[in-house]
Write a protein that holds these residues in place. Structure first.
Motif, mmCIF file in Angstrom:
data_model
loop_
_atom_site.group_PDB
_atom_site.id
_atom_site.type_symbol
_atom_site.label_atom_id
_atom_site.label_comp_id
_atom_site.label_asym_id
_atom_site.label_seq_id
_atom_site.Cartn_x
_atom_site.Cartn_y
_atom_site.Cartn_z
ATOM 1 N N GLN A 1 0.825 -1.226 0.000
ATOM 2 C CA GLN A 1 0.000 0.000 0.000
ATOM 3 C C GLN A 1 0.856 1.271 0.000
ATOM 4 O OE1 GLN A 1 -2.299 -0.629 3.499
ATOM 5 N NE2 GLN A 1 -3.394 -2.364 2.613
ATOM 6 N N VAL A 2 2.000 1.235 0.702
ATOM 7 C CA VAL A 2 2.856 2.426 0.700
ATOM 8 C C VAL A 2 3.984 2.319 -0.329
ATOM 9 C CG1 VAL A 2 2.407 3.177 3.082
ATOM 10 C CG2 VAL A 2 4.243 1.538 2.629
ATOM 11 N N ARG A 3 4.386 1.073 -0.624
ATOM 12 C CA ARG A 3 5.540 0.863 -1.515
ATOM 13 C C ARG A 3 5.226 1.145 -2.978
ATOM 14 N NH1 ARG A 3 8.714 0.950 -4.468
ATOM 15 N NH2 ARG A 3 10.674 -0.174 -4.774
ATOM 16 N N ARG A 4 3.901 0.995 -3.347
ATOM 17 C CA ARG A 4 3.585 1.162 -4.783
ATOM 18 C C ARG A 4 3.852 2.587 -5.271
ATOM 19 N NH1 ARG A 4 -2.902 0.491 -4.226
ATOM 20 N NH2 ARG A 4 -3.112 2.175 -2.760
ATOM 21 N N ASN A 5 3.751 3.591 -4.352
ATOM 22 C CA ASN A 5 4.158 4.953 -4.720
ATOM 23 C C ASN A 5 5.576 5.155 -4.215
ATOM 24 O OD1 ASN A 5 1.855 5.945 -6.010
ATOM 25 N ND2 ASN A 5 0.848 6.219 -4.033
ATOM 26 N N GLY A 6 6.542 4.517 -4.904
ATOM 27 C CA GLY A 6 7.930 4.470 -4.434
ATOM 28 C C GLY A 6 8.534 5.835 -4.139
ATOM 29 N N ASN A 7 8.300 6.787 -5.034
ATOM 30 C CA ASN A 7 8.926 8.096 -4.844
ATOM 31 C C ASN A 7 8.320 8.862 -3.670
ATOM 32 O OD1 ASN A 7 10.866 7.884 -6.809
ATOM 33 N ND2 ASN A 7 9.467 8.539 -8.433
ATOM 34 N N TYR A 8 7.023 8.688 -3.473
ATOM 35 C CA TYR A 8 6.358 9.357 -2.341
ATOM 36 C C TYR A 8 6.909 8.779 -1.030
ATOM 37 C CZ TYR A 8 2.406 11.140 0.481
ATOM 38 O OH TYR A 8 1.641 11.762 1.418
ATOM 39 N N LEU A 9 7.091 7.468 -1.011
ATOM 40 C CA LEU A 9 7.645 6.805 0.186
ATOM 41 C C LEU A 9 9.079 7.297 0.427
ATOM 42 C CD1 LEU A 9 7.320 4.529 2.336
ATOM 43 C CD2 LEU A 9 8.298 2.964 0.660
ATOM 44 N N LEU A 10 9.867 7.325 -0.663
ATOM 45 C CA LEU A 10 11.267 7.751 -0.544
ATOM 46 C C LEU A 10 11.352 9.185 -0.019
ATOM 47 C CD1 LEU A 10 14.304 7.108 -1.318
ATOM 48 C CD2 LEU A 10 13.848 8.321 -3.438
ATOM 49 N N CYS A 11 10.547 10.078 -0.601
ATOM 50 C CA CYS A 11 10.607 11.494 -0.189
ATOM 51 C C CYS A 11 10.191 11.640 1.276
ATOM 52 C CB CYS A 11 9.701 12.352 -1.077
ATOM 53 S SG CYS A 11 10.317 12.457 -2.748
ATOM 54 N N THR A 12 9.151 10.907 1.674
ATOM 55 C CA THR A 12 8.687 11.000 3.067
ATOM 56 C C THR A 12 9.783 10.543 4.025
ATOM 57 O OG1 THR A 12 6.475 10.428 2.309
ATOM 58 C CG2 THR A 12 6.881 10.231 4.676
ATOM 59 N N LEU A 13 10.347 9.364 3.738
ATOM 60 C CA LEU A 13 11.337 8.807 4.663
ATOM 61 C C LEU A 13 12.605 9.659 4.703
ATOM 62 C CD1 LEU A 13 10.931 4.983 3.875
ATOM 63 C CD2 LEU A 13 10.113 6.217 5.892
ATOM 64 N N LEU A 14 13.037 10.143 3.538
ATOM 65 C CA LEU A 14 14.267 10.956 3.537
ATOM 66 C C LEU A 14 14.051 12.306 4.205
ATOM 67 C CD1 LEU A 14 16.021 10.224 0.120
ATOM 68 C CD2 LEU A 14 16.583 9.390 2.402
ATOM 69 N N LEU A 15 12.890 12.899 3.938
ATOM 70 C CA LEU A 15 12.586 14.190 4.584
ATOM 71 C C LEU A 15 12.571 14.016 6.100
ATOM 72 C CD1 LEU A 15 9.720 15.948 2.610
ATOM 73 C CD2 LEU A 15 11.799 16.993 3.484
ATOM 74 N N GLY A 16 11.874 12.969 6.530
ATOM 75 C CA GLY A 16 11.775 12.685 7.961
ATOM 76 C C GLY A 16 13.157 12.456 8.552
ATOM 77 N N ASN A 17 13.969 11.677 7.844
ATOM 78 C CA ASN A 17 15.300 11.344 8.349
ATOM 79 C C ASN A 17 16.169 12.594 8.493
ATOM 80 O OD1 ASN A 17 17.269 9.669 9.246
ATOM 81 N ND2 ASN A 17 17.819 8.807 7.266
#
Ligand code: ATP
Length: 327
Positions: free
Chosen positions: A47-63
């Motif tokens: 459910q979250v992985r299918r929008n790979g770039n959205y997941l990547l941006c969220t996790l990197l921003l958070g990090n």
């Protein structure tokens, strides 16, 4: 209090960086395969992985945000240089190395348990992460599925067979590889050459000597030709000989029917389909000049898939070596 906040932030940094590597290392095609096998963890993560770039941006921003916050809070309890070294040490060891090494190994388990948290961060960081992700999607295009070549699949099967924890055994490895390779093999490579085909001329008489020869050969299907073996007119099925009197002319017994003709270049998968469709086991193989060059049977194809010689009750080494019986 500040120390507690820093500990909390390091934990969050660990979560973000662990999930970045862990979740993005799970390809969407890998997750889809797991879902079709009923894996609930993969379903949640997808459910979250299918929008790979959205997941990547969220996790990197958070990090990046929590890592910056760690430095800021540290400067409030230590001098600038000390705070810099402590922040670097904390972030590298506890915020990056340990979580990445751990989550990478247990990505499915950790990912499935933390999807709800990722979703919360996606909502919080939506105003920045979503436009960034859309931009990336637009520039890079859709994520490509992992497509493996036949050779890679063979390597994978080989690797699994060699691994003690894998359920794939040697026979399965051989058959999977045979199934992957047989469609690259041609009829010419597996056929019995014309010179070695046991065939009968249509005008022969089924006398005692010939019947015994047929029995010794043991073939179920015997091509019948007119004048020359290149001129096939039908097939004699040895079952048809049951109850036949000695001295009966062959032409009164054999079935004169349309035979399956194929080119020597036909691939074995196409040949198999043809034989199944025409409900027959034997095909006559012709070259480019339309000359008969041999015969290929279902058994020849199956042997190629199984990568194993099949010897039936009537197969003798003599027969397998295609020794011709001159009549
Ligand atoms: P079945 O197993 O249905 O009784 P079979 O044992 O006579 O048939 P296949 O199992 O179809 O024959 O084929 C075994 C091998 O013998 C194959 O390599 C095939 O090409 C070859 N073969 C079959 N018929 C003949 C024949 N008449 N002359 C020479 N080789 C043959």
């Amino acid at each position: 209090m500040t120390v507690l906040i820093i500990i909390g932030l390091v934990l969050m940094s660990a979560l973000f960086s662990g999930l970045t590597l862990g979740l993005l290392s799970l390809s969407t095609s890998h997750l889809q395969r797991k879902i079709s096998l009923g894996d609930e963890r993969a379903k949640k993560i997808y459910q979250v992985r299918r929008n790979g770039n959205y997941l990547l941006c969220t996790l990197l921003l958070g990090n990046v945000a929590v890592n910056a916050a760690i430095s800021i809070f540290l400067t409030s309890i230590a001098s600038g240089v000390v705070a810099m070294f402590v922040a670097t040490g904390l972030i590298v060891v506890f915020g990056e190395i340990i979580p990445q090494a751990t989550v990478y190994r247990h990505a499915l388990n950790v990912g499935a348990r933390t999807v709800w948290l990722v979703r919360i961060f996606q909502i919080i960081l939506w105003p920045v992460a979503w436009p960034l992700a859309r931009g990336l999607d637009w520039i890079l295009g859709k994520e490509l599925p992992t497509i493996w070549s036949k050779k890679e699949i063979e390597q994978l099967v080989e690797f699994h067979e060699d691994h003690p924890q894998s359920a794939i055994d040697e026979d399965e490895e051989r058959i999977i590889k045979g199934a992957l390779q047989y469609s690259d093999t041609t009829a010419k490579q597996v056929m019995t050459q014309k010179e070695n085909v046991f065939a009968l001329e249509k005008s022969v008489i089924l006398n005692d000597r010939l019947l015994r020869k047929i029995m010794v050969k043991g073939f179920t299907r015997i091509p019948v030709y007119k004048n020359d073996i290149g001129n096939i007119i039908g097939i004699l099925y040895t079952k048809q000989l049951i109850g036949v009197d000695q001295g009966t002319p062959l032409k009164e017994v054999f079935r004169k029917r349309e035979t399956v003709k194929v080119s020597e270049d036909i691939k074995l998968d196409a040949l198999l389909n043809k034989l199944v469709k025409r409900r027959t086991h034997l095909a006559f193989v012709y070259n480019q000049k339309d000359e008969l060059v041999g015969i290929a049977t279902l058994e020849d194809i199956i042997e190629e898939i199984l990568k194993r010689e099949i010897v039936d009750e009537y197969d003798t080494p003599l027969r397998k070596k295609n020794v011709i019986l001159v009549l």
